[in-house]
Every structure is written in structure tokens, then in C-alpha cells.
Design a protein around this motif. Sequence first.
Motif, mmCIF file in Angstrom:
data_model
loop_
_atom_site.group_PDB
_atom_site.id
_atom_site.type_symbol
_atom_site.label_atom_id
_atom_site.label_comp_id
_atom_site.label_asym_id
_atom_site.label_seq_id
_atom_site.Cartn_x
_atom_site.Cartn_y
_atom_site.Cartn_z
ATOM 1 N N TRP A 73 30.323 34.761 -49.306
ATOM 2 C CA TRP A 73 29.740 33.418 -49.266
ATOM 3 C C TRP A 73 30.302 32.641 -48.071
ATOM 4 O O TRP A 73 29.564 32.003 -47.331
ATOM 5 N N TYR A 74 31.610 32.727 -47.868
ATOM 6 C CA TYR A 74 32.236 32.017 -46.749
ATOM 7 C C TYR A 74 31.822 32.600 -45.398
ATOM 8 O O TYR A 74 31.632 31.860 -44.427
ATOM 9 N N VAL A 75 31.678 33.904 -45.316
ATOM 10 C CA VAL A 75 31.202 34.525 -44.073
ATOM 11 C C VAL A 75 29.770 34.062 -43.796
ATOM 12 O O VAL A 75 29.431 33.711 -42.657
ATOM 13 N N THR A 76 28.942 34.031 -44.832
ATOM 14 C CA THR A 76 27.563 33.561 -44.671
ATOM 15 C C THR A 76 27.547 32.112 -44.209
ATOM 16 O O THR A 76 26.816 31.754 -43.277
ATOM 17 N N LEU A 77 28.340 31.270 -44.851
ATOM 18 C CA LEU A 77 28.412 29.862 -44.466
ATOM 19 C C LEU A 77 28.810 29.723 -43.000
ATOM 20 O O LEU A 77 28.190 28.962 -42.244
ATOM 21 N N SER A 78 29.805 30.477 -42.581
ATOM 22 C CA SER A 78 30.256 30.412 -41.185
ATOM 23 C C SER A 78 29.142 30.842 -40.232
ATOM 24 O O SER A 78 28.898 30.180 -39.215
ATOM 25 N N ALA A 79 28.457 31.933 -40.557
ATOM 26 C CA ALA A 79 27.380 32.421 -39.689
ATOM 27 C C ALA A 79 26.238 31.417 -39.603
ATOM 28 O O ALA A 79 25.695 31.174 -38.519
ATOM 29 N N VAL A 80 25.875 30.817 -40.722
ATOM 30 C CA VAL A 80 24.766 29.861 -40.729
ATOM 31 C C VAL A 80 25.155 28.592 -39.966
ATOM 32 O O VAL A 80 24.326 28.016 -39.247
ATOM 33 N N LEU A 81 26.409 28.173 -40.072
ATOM 34 C CA LEU A 81 26.854 27.013 -39.292
ATOM 35 C C LEU A 81 26.860 27.323 -37.797
ATOM 36 O O LEU A 81 26.448 26.485 -36.980
ATOM 37 N N VAL A 82 27.307 28.521 -37.417
ATOM 38 C CA VAL A 82 27.253 28.926 -36.002
ATOM 39 C C VAL A 82 25.802 28.952 -35.540
ATOM 40 O O VAL A 82 25.488 28.495 -34.430
ATOM 41 N N GLU A 83 24.921 29.458 -36.386
ATOM 42 C CA GLU A 83 23.496 29.489 -36.054
ATOM 43 C C GLU A 83 22.967 28.076 -35.808
ATOM 44 O O GLU A 83 22.265 27.823 -34.818
ATOM 45 N N LEU A 84 23.287 27.142 -36.695
ATOM 46 C CA LEU A 84 22.809 25.767 -36.557
ATOM 47 C C LEU A 84 23.340 25.122 -35.282
ATOM 48 O O LEU A 84 22.575 24.526 -34.511
ATOM 49 N N VAL A 85 24.624 25.273 -35.031
ATOM 50 C CA VAL A 85 25.214 24.719 -33.807
ATOM 51 C C VAL A 85 24.579 25.374 -32.583
ATOM 52 O O VAL A 85 24.250 24.697 -31.595
ATOM 53 N N GLY A 86 24.373 26.685 -32.638
ATOM 54 C CA GLY A 86 23.762 27.393 -31.512
ATOM 55 C C GLY A 86 22.357 26.932 -31.215
ATOM 56 O O GLY A 86 22.018 26.662 -30.053
ATOM 57 N N VAL A 87 21.534 26.819 -32.232
ATOM 58 C CA VAL A 87 20.148 26.416 -31.997
ATOM 59 C C VAL A 87 20.078 24.964 -31.518
ATOM 60 O O VAL A 87 19.246 24.631 -30.668
ATOM 61 N N LEU A 88 20.965 24.105 -32.025
ATOM 62 C CA LEU A 88 20.973 22.718 -31.555
ATOM 63 C C LEU A 88 21.497 22.616 -30.127
ATOM 64 O O LEU A 88 20.915 21.913 -29.291
#
Length: 141
Positions: A73-88
Amino acid sequence: MTQQASPSTRSVGLGRIIVAVYAVFALSSTARAGYQIATKFGEAPVAYLLSALAAVVYIVATVAMARRGVASWYVTLSAVLVELVGVLAVGAASALAPSAFPHDTVWSGFGRGYGYVPLVLPLIGLFWLWANRPRRGAGAR
């Protein structure tokens, strides 16, 4: 009696659909980045390396989402946050300095080339993760 949301329930129902969408993006962004790097790397190395970074993020998110447990769950959260920061960040940079991005990346124009799904997907992912966050005493494995 309703089942409490926990990391063990992430890969059923809506979670399964989200994992499938992430898997499609992992596959498509990996194929795109691989092709771009293999055939046109000299034309836009930064853009193509950003596409490769997006591919890695989607792969990590997909694998972690499909697994059970609090750590996943924490790895997923980290990846999704990196994804959001990356796309923004890439979306804003490509809008503010289009000449710096002569070729599109997965995240250019906030995911314009992918129907803006790269912009919406992490928001859905974060909502879904919040709804399925680890809870004390939920028996997470």
C-alpha cells in the motif's frame, strides 16, 4: 456485515479496474519509451527519458497495487504521488516552455496525448488508496 476496507481488498471490484488501467499504461508507456529511445533518442533525450521514468512509475504502481499488504500500500501510494508530481511538473514545463519539449512524453501537456488520463488517473488512484488505507485491527496481511 460489511467488510472493512484494507490492503487485502485492493485487488477486487473497482480496484481490479484501476490495476488494469495502470497495467495498460505500464505497457503502453514502456513500449513508447523503448521505441523512442531505440530509434530517436538523439532528437529529444530529455523527453524520451521522462517517458521511460513514467513507464517505471506505472510498472511499480501496477505491481504494488496488485499485491496485498501494508508495505505494498505504501509503495503504491509513493508511486502514485510520484506520478501526480511528474504529470503536473512535466505538464506545466511543457506548457510554459514548449521548445524544451520538441517531442511529447507520456506526461506532456498533462497527458494530452493519452486523453488526459495521466492527469486524472493519479487522482482516482489516491482516492482509491485513501478508501482502502490500512486500518488498525483490520487484519492486513
